[in-house]
Design an enzyme around this catalytic site. Structure first.
Site, PDB file in Angstrom:
ATOM      1  N   ARG A 173      11.964  40.597 132.703  1.00  0.00           N
ATOM      2  CA  ARG A 173      13.385  40.394 132.411  1.00  0.00           C
ATOM      3  C   ARG A 173      14.137  39.822 133.614  1.00  0.00           C
ATOM      4  O   ARG A 173      15.290  39.428 133.496  1.00  0.00           O
ATOM      5  CB  ARG A 173      14.041  41.712 131.995  1.00  0.00           C
ATOM      6  CG  ARG A 173      13.509  42.294 130.698  1.00  0.00           C
ATOM      7  CD  ARG A 173      14.467  43.335 130.146  1.00  0.00           C
ATOM      8  NE  ARG A 173      14.660  44.449 131.054  1.00  0.00           N
ATOM      9  CZ  ARG A 173      13.996  45.595 130.980  1.00  0.00           C
ATOM     10  NH1 ARG A 173      13.089  45.773 130.041  1.00  0.00           N
ATOM     11  NH2 ARG A 173      14.237  46.574 131.834  1.00  0.00           N
ATOM     12  N   ARG A 177      14.872  31.644 139.989  1.00  0.00           N
ATOM     13  CA  ARG A 177      15.484  30.343 139.742  1.00  0.00           C
ATOM     14  C   ARG A 177      15.226  29.402 140.918  1.00  0.00           C
ATOM     15  O   ARG A 177      15.377  29.809 142.070  1.00  0.00           O
ATOM     16  CB  ARG A 177      16.990  30.499 139.528  1.00  0.00           C
ATOM     17  CG  ARG A 177      17.296  31.372 138.332  1.00  0.00           C
ATOM     18  CD  ARG A 177      18.725  31.168 137.849  1.00  0.00           C
ATOM     19  NE  ARG A 177      18.974  32.057 136.721  1.00  0.00           N
ATOM     20  CZ  ARG A 177      19.960  32.935 136.659  1.00  0.00           C
ATOM     21  NH1 ARG A 177      20.811  33.031 137.651  1.00  0.00           N
ATOM     22  NH2 ARG A 177      20.102  33.706 135.608  1.00  0.00           N
ATOM     23  N   ARG A 249      15.412  58.626 132.569  1.00  0.00           N
ATOM     24  CA  ARG A 249      16.027  58.663 133.891  1.00  0.00           C
ATOM     25  C   ARG A 249      17.524  58.843 133.685  1.00  0.00           C
ATOM     26  O   ARG A 249      18.111  58.353 132.710  1.00  0.00           O
ATOM     27  CB  ARG A 249      15.774  57.364 134.647  1.00  0.00           C
ATOM     28  CG  ARG A 249      14.320  57.068 134.897  1.00  0.00           C
ATOM     29  CD  ARG A 249      13.667  58.033 135.871  1.00  0.00           C
ATOM     30  NE  ARG A 249      14.120  57.793 137.236  1.00  0.00           N
ATOM     31  CZ  ARG A 249      13.774  58.548 138.267  1.00  0.00           C
ATOM     32  NH1 ARG A 249      13.014  59.625 138.079  1.00  0.00           N
ATOM     33  NH2 ARG A 249      14.196  58.276 139.481  1.00  0.00           N
ATOM     34  N   ARG A 279      22.278  51.272 144.418  1.00  0.00           N
ATOM     35  CA  ARG A 279      23.305  50.250 144.547  1.00  0.00           C
ATOM     36  C   ARG A 279      24.666  50.899 144.756  1.00  0.00           C
ATOM     37  O   ARG A 279      24.843  52.098 144.523  1.00  0.00           O
ATOM     38  CB  ARG A 279      23.345  49.353 143.310  1.00  0.00           C
ATOM     39  CG  ARG A 279      23.680  50.056 142.004  1.00  0.00           C
ATOM     40  CD  ARG A 279      23.603  49.077 140.829  1.00  0.00           C
ATOM     41  NE  ARG A 279      23.953  49.716 139.568  1.00  0.00           N
ATOM     42  CZ  ARG A 279      24.059  49.081 138.406  1.00  0.00           C
ATOM     43  NH1 ARG A 279      23.841  47.777 138.342  1.00  0.00           N
ATOM     44  NH2 ARG A 279      24.381  49.721 137.292  1.00  0.00           N
ATOM     45  N   GLU A 300      25.114  54.898 143.536  1.00  0.00           N
ATOM     46  CA  GLU A 300      24.364  55.233 142.327  1.00  0.00           C
ATOM     47  C   GLU A 300      22.967  55.733 142.702  1.00  0.00           C
ATOM     48  O   GLU A 300      22.225  55.055 143.409  1.00  0.00           O
ATOM     49  CB  GLU A 300      24.270  53.978 141.457  1.00  0.00           C
ATOM     50  CG  GLU A 300      23.900  54.214 140.024  1.00  0.00           C
ATOM     51  CD  GLU A 300      24.114  52.959 139.178  1.00  0.00           C
ATOM     52  OE1 GLU A 300      23.116  52.480 138.613  1.00  0.00           O
ATOM     53  OE2 GLU A 300      25.260  52.462 139.098  1.00  0.00           O
ATOM     54  N   TYR A 348      15.766  50.921 125.358  1.00  0.00           N
ATOM     55  CA  TYR A 348      16.819  50.370 126.206  1.00  0.00           C
ATOM     56  C   TYR A 348      17.476  49.216 125.452  1.00  0.00           C
ATOM     57  O   TYR A 348      16.804  48.267 125.041  1.00  0.00           O
ATOM     58  CB  TYR A 348      16.258  49.862 127.535  1.00  0.00           C
ATOM     59  CG  TYR A 348      17.335  49.263 128.405  1.00  0.00           C
ATOM     60  CD1 TYR A 348      18.133  50.087 129.187  1.00  0.00           C
ATOM     61  CD2 TYR A 348      17.591  47.901 128.401  1.00  0.00           C
ATOM     62  CE1 TYR A 348      19.153  49.555 129.958  1.00  0.00           C
ATOM     63  CE2 TYR A 348      18.607  47.360 129.165  1.00  0.00           C
ATOM     64  CZ  TYR A 348      19.378  48.193 129.950  1.00  0.00           C
ATOM     65  OH  TYR A 348      20.394  47.665 130.693  1.00  0.00           O
ATOM     66  N   ASP A 350      20.871  46.493 125.416  1.00  0.00           N
ATOM     67  CA  ASP A 350      22.124  45.954 125.922  1.00  0.00           C
ATOM     68  C   ASP A 350      23.195  46.112 124.844  1.00  0.00           C
ATOM     69  O   ASP A 350      22.899  46.295 123.662  1.00  0.00           O
ATOM     70  CB  ASP A 350      21.966  44.480 126.287  1.00  0.00           C
ATOM     71  CG  ASP A 350      21.194  44.285 127.590  1.00  0.00           C
ATOM     72  OD1 ASP A 350      21.300  45.154 128.469  1.00  0.00           O
ATOM     73  OD2 ASP A 350      20.480  43.264 127.711  1.00  0.00           O
TER      74      ASP A 350
END
Length: 383
Positions: A173, A177, A249, A279, A300, A348, A350
């Site tokens: 995922r 680039r 988690r 993060r 976090e 999971y 989105d």
């Protein structure tokens, strides 16, 4: 015939399905164990700074699904927003996802795109022909140096296990680039709700046929009084965890405040395993059309989810998938219950996928009512 339908959960799944059924003339009761709507995408204004805070961590809307984009914009104005993530590694700051600037900066090069492709291939472990694990995938496509700097430590902290124990699909995922595009997502439609996700969900639920009841956990016995139930809670919780608990988690947030701009971006990852948090998010940067002197930030931390914690990320390794299959069999034996959303299907998801599946699920229910057919336990196979 008008039905009285129960939505267990006032997040995106319950709200979207509930709205569709309410507009079709059905009576809808929405119950949530928490004291607010919108689930984990709940947002609220900080009293001191007026910053819009993503209470359960940042949620950035991105999709290629035009119908879903039109749907959310029906209930809230979405402002343009590009997710540009930074990361620290060994005292330096880099851009994610790995792009041409990241590669040139990390290796001290001035490579052009085709040169960078060949350069990374020279660093990769080409003996790995069929990557099975997260680590295999990283070593094959970015090589050991970028893997160690950006992926290994972060992954250990996020998942609490070795990258050798995680499937390669997790890393697939994450793009690499070979240009200077640092937009984290590829999707055509990207944005943030001007007044927050909770305002959007509140408008979705604002219908004469919908009743919302908060601080209202639902037992299986209570649900039996409704014509149909859409359950967006944990699938194992519906059965009182009789076969054991599915693994998740969870996240802990260490909130702190600052006057001014603390880190200059919305998301700063910490790739070094020695740093205990994954993060830091600075929430005013998620609304760049606003201006605030004060700032609200979250450190976090990821850890194993206990019985009293909020489940975030389904683990879905071999043991969990085996247990899930057993719960799916129990669910398919239930009458008049459909399991939906991230927790109900142990996947999971989105936000855009959650909404797409909710729209499809609502239509399936209405079609079943019209034809006299039965509504299945799942409209998407959780296995």
């Amino acid at each position: 015939m008008t039905k009285h339908v129960l939505m267990v959960g006032a997040g995106l799944s319950g709200a979207v399905i509930g709205r569709m059924l309410a507009e079709a003339g059905h009576r809808v009761t929405v119950r949530d164990a928490r004291g607010h709507i919108a689930g984990n995408c709940h947002t609220e204004r900080d009293a001191g700074s007026d910053v819009m805070v993503h209470v359960y961590g940042p949620h950035i809307f991105h999709t290629d699904d035009a119908e879903v984009w039109d749907y959310v914009n029906r209930f809230e104005t979405f402002q343009p927003y590009k997710n540009r993530v930074k990361t620290t590694s060994q005292g330096a700051v880099y851009s994610l996802p790995v792009n041409l600037h990241t590669i040139n900066q990390f290796f001290g090069q001035t490579l052009r795109p085709d040169e960078a492709r060949a350069f990374l291939e020279s660093k990769a472990d080409t003996s790995i022909t069929d990557p099975q694990t997260f680590e295999d995938q990283a070593l094959r496509f970015v090589g050991p140096q970028l893997y160690e700097a950006f992926f290994k430590g972060y992954t250990i902290k996020q998942w609490g296990c070795s990258p050798r124990d995680l499937p390669a699909s997790i890393l697939k995922r994450l793009p690499v680039r070979f240009n200077y595009d640092d937009n984290y997502f590829f999707h055509k439609f990207q944005g943030m709700p001007e007044n927050g996700y909770t305002a959007m969900v509140d408008r979705i639920l604002d219908h004469a046929n919908i009743t919302v009841e908060l601080n209202r956990p639902v037992t299986r016995d209570e649900a039996a009084g409704f014509d149909h139930v859409f359950y967006a809670g944990p699938i194992d919780g519906w059965f009182d965890y009789r076969l054991g608990r599915l693994g998740y988690r969870t996240l802990d947030f260490e909130r702190f405040e600052h006057q001014g701009d603390w880190q200059g971006c919305a998301v700063m990852n910490y790739g070094d395993v020695e740093v205990p948090y994954t993060r830091i998010t600075e929430h005013k940067h998620f609304a760049p059309w606003e201006s605030h002197e004060g700032s609200v930030l979250y450190r976090e931390f990821s850890r194993a989810c206990g019985p009293d914690d909020i489940p975030y990320y389904p683990i879905r390794q071999v043991a969990e998938k085996t247990l899930l299959a057993e719960y799916v069999d129990l669910a398919r034996a239930e009458a008049n219950v459909t399991f939906v959303g991230r927790l109900g299907t142990y996947r999971y998801l989105d936000m855009d996928v959650t909404i797409r599946e909710a729209l499809d699920c609502g239509r399936a229910f209405l079609a079943a009512q019209e034809s006299g057919g039965a509504m299945p336990a799942f409209t998407v196979n959780p296995l």
